[in-house]
Every structure is written in C-alpha cells, then in structure tokens.
Design a protein around this motif. Structure first.
Motif, mmCIF file in Angstrom:
data_model
loop_
_atom_site.group_PDB
_atom_site.id
_atom_site.type_symbol
_atom_site.label_atom_id
_atom_site.label_comp_id
_atom_site.label_asym_id
_atom_site.label_seq_id
_atom_site.Cartn_x
_atom_site.Cartn_y
_atom_site.Cartn_z
ATOM 1 N N GLY A 172 -21.684 5.775 -3.761
ATOM 2 C CA GLY A 172 -21.059 6.565 -2.711
ATOM 3 C C GLY A 172 -20.981 5.814 -1.393
ATOM 4 O O GLY A 172 -20.022 5.978 -0.638
ATOM 5 N N HIS A 173 -22.010 4.977 -1.137
ATOM 6 C CA HIS A 173 -22.000 4.177 0.097
ATOM 7 C C HIS A 173 -20.821 3.210 0.096
ATOM 8 O O HIS A 173 -20.131 3.058 1.105
ATOM 9 N N VAL A 174 -20.595 2.565 -1.029
ATOM 10 C CA VAL A 174 -19.458 1.634 -1.132
ATOM 11 C C VAL A 174 -18.148 2.381 -0.912
ATOM 12 O O VAL A 174 -17.252 1.905 -0.201
ATOM 13 N N GLU A 175 -18.044 3.564 -1.514
ATOM 14 C CA GLU A 175 -16.826 4.354 -1.340
ATOM 15 C C GLU A 175 -16.657 4.792 0.119
ATOM 16 O O GLU A 175 -15.545 4.798 0.653
ATOM 17 N N LYS A 176 -17.788 5.155 0.751
ATOM 18 C CA LYS A 176 -17.722 5.543 2.162
ATOM 19 C C LYS A 176 -17.285 4.365 3.030
ATOM 20 O O LYS A 176 -16.488 4.530 3.959
ATOM 21 N N VAL A 177 -17.827 3.174 2.739
ATOM 22 C CA VAL A 177 -17.439 1.982 3.495
ATOM 23 C C VAL A 177 -15.952 1.715 3.325
ATOM 24 O O VAL A 177 -15.242 1.402 4.295
ATOM 25 N N ASP A 178 -15.459 1.849 2.088
ATOM 26 C CA ASP A 178 -14.026 1.653 1.841
ATOM 27 C C ASP A 178 -13.193 2.675 2.621
ATOM 28 O O ASP A 178 -12.149 2.325 3.202
ATOM 29 N N ALA A 179 -13.666 3.933 2.638
ATOM 30 C CA ALA A 179 -12.930 4.974 3.361
ATOM 31 C C ALA A 179 -12.900 4.680 4.865
ATOM 32 O O ALA A 179 -11.858 4.825 5.520
ATOM 33 N N VAL A 180 -14.061 4.258 5.398
ATOM 34 C CA VAL A 180 -14.117 3.917 6.829
ATOM 35 C C VAL A 180 -13.222 2.727 7.124
ATOM 36 O O VAL A 180 -12.496 2.712 8.133
ATOM 37 N N ASN A 181 -13.258 1.713 6.265
ATOM 38 C CA ASN A 181 -12.407 0.533 6.468
ATOM 39 C C ASN A 181 -10.927 0.912 6.459
ATOM 40 O O ASN A 181 -10.147 0.442 7.296
ATOM 41 N N LYS A 182 -10.547 1.777 5.511
ATOM 42 C CA LYS A 182 -9.149 2.195 5.440
ATOM 43 C C LYS A 182 -8.753 2.991 6.688
ATOM 44 O O LYS A 182 -7.673 2.797 7.248
ATOM 45 N N ARG A 183 -9.663 3.903 7.095
ATOM 46 C CA ARG A 183 -9.354 4.717 8.272
ATOM 47 C C ARG A 183 -9.200 3.859 9.514
ATOM 48 O O ARG A 183 -8.248 4.024 10.296
ATOM 49 N N TYR A 184 -10.127 2.921 9.691
ATOM 50 C CA TYR A 184 -10.039 2.076 10.874
ATOM 51 C C TYR A 184 -8.936 1.030 10.751
ATOM 52 O O TYR A 184 -8.452 0.544 11.775
ATOM 53 N N GLU A 185 -8.535 0.687 9.536
ATOM 54 C CA GLU A 185 -7.384 -0.195 9.376
ATOM 55 C C GLU A 185 -6.120 0.507 9.850
ATOM 56 O O GLU A 185 -5.272 -0.087 10.523
#
Length: 231
Positions: free
Chosen positions: A151-164
């Motif tokens: 879930g942490h990896v998925e959260k990091v991906d979600a944050v990266n996408k949002r901030y991208e």
C-alpha cells in the motif's frame, strides 16, 4: 451370559488401552527399528544403523528397550552411549544374557523403544506446536506489514502522479506568466521608442524655434589686439 458380556467389555477395554499405547508410541516416536552393524561384547556395546528421524532427540544415558520379531515378549534394556545421524551406540550391562534372551548378533534386525525418547519427543512436539502458533501469528503480522508495504508503494505512486499533474499545471502557468511578461516587455519597449521619438521631435522643434539673445555677433578681430590700432 452376563459373565460373557463382562469378559467382552474387559477385552474391549484392554484392546482400546493397547491401541492407545500404540498410538502414543507412534505419535511421540518412541518405537523404531534398526540393524545391528557392529558388536563389542567385551565392552558390552553394539551399534545399530537406522533411518529413524527422531534419533536426533536421543541423549546420552537415555534408557532403551529392544527385542526381535521372533521373540517380542523377550526384551532387554540398555543405555544410549552415543549417536550420529544414522547410528546409535547402545550399552547393555547383561550383554551375554541379552544375547541368549533376544537372540541377536551382527546383522540382526531389532525393534527399539525408549520412554526417555518418548518424553523428549513429546516435549519437542509441544514446543513445535507452540512455535507453530507463534509462526501463524508472525505470518499474519508479516502479511499485514506486506500489505502495508504494498500500500505504501501504491500511495507513493499516487502522490507522484498527483504532484506530476500539479507540476505540469504549474509549468504551464509558469510559461504563461513568462509569456505575459515578454508581451509586457515588448509593449513597454514600443511605448519607450514612441516616447523617445516624441522627445526627439519636440527637441527638434525647440531648436528650430529658439530665439537668440544677442543680435550682434563679435568678430574675432575685435578681440585680437594684433588686428586693431590703439589711439
């Protein structure tokens, strides 16, 4: 008839008790077989080879009982003197008497049973059950943490996408602001050139309409004493 029923009940009870004992022996691994590979009558020792897995639980001086298939009622006792992964060294105090009683020699196939081994295996089995419960608890904890890590990896991906997306929007706004500043600069430059041209135009007009303060101009000869005669 009543006596027959009582005898039948007693026989069944004894049979169940015997089956229970055999079940315990099987469960706790106290009964096994082995082949005599070497004998030392003078030292009252003989060595057996066995593939019994629970041999690893034997301790030195553990009691052990042995007998042959031919004479299962005639048994002898001994003590474990040593062991390896495949061999067991047994010391028998009444060695000659046991040979006559059990009828064994090098190459004989014997049955063995050890109450000390049964107790050790029982304790090991209880310990294994405790460890298995702990393992189940740790496995559940491990799987929970694994899910958290996933879930942490998925959260990091979600944050990266949002901030991208935010970065792209910010970059677009940045470029718009820079373009707006360039447009303002170009407009100001045009206004500056227009003002500069007007200033030059006004300066030209001022110069063309300038009024002289002195109508008479002084020639150089009137100032140079070499060009005139004093009286």
């Amino acid at each position: 008839m009543a006596k027959l029923i009582i005898l039948f009940i007693i026989f069944n009870a004894l049979s169940v008790h015997a089956q229970s004992n055999e079940s315990d022996k099987h469960e706790y691994g106290s009964h096994f077989t082995g082949l005599i590979s070497r004998m030392n009558p003078s030292a009252h020792l003989f060595r057996i080879r066995t593939d019994f897995a629970n041999i690893k639980f034997f301790n030195r001086k553990d009691r052990i009982e042995f007998w042959s298939d031919s004479y299962p009622e005639q048994r002898c006792d001994g003590l474990v003197e040593g062991r390896t992964n495949d061999y067991l060294l047994i010391k028998v105090h009444q060695f000659e008497n046991c040979i006559r009683k059990v009828h064994f020699t090098t190459g004989s196939y014997l049955h063995f049973e050890s109450p000390d081994l049964a107790q050790t295996v029982k304790m090991a089995n209880e310990l294994v059950q405790i460890l298995q419960k702990k393992r189940i608890a740790m496995q559940v904890k491990k799987e929970r943490h694994q899910k958290e890590l996933t879930g942490h990896v998925e959260k990091v991906d979600a944050v990266n996408k949002r901030y991208e997306i935010l970065r792209q929007k910010l970059e677009i706004e940045w470029q718009k602001e820079l373009s707006s500043l360039e447009e303002d600069k170009a407009h100001i430059f045009m206004e500056f050139k227009n003002a500069e041209a007007r200033v030059n135009e006004i300066d030209t007009k001022i110069e063309s309409y300038r009024i002289e303060d002195h109508n008479l101009k002084l020639d150089r000869w009137s100032l140079d004493p070499a060009l005139y005669i004093k009286k």
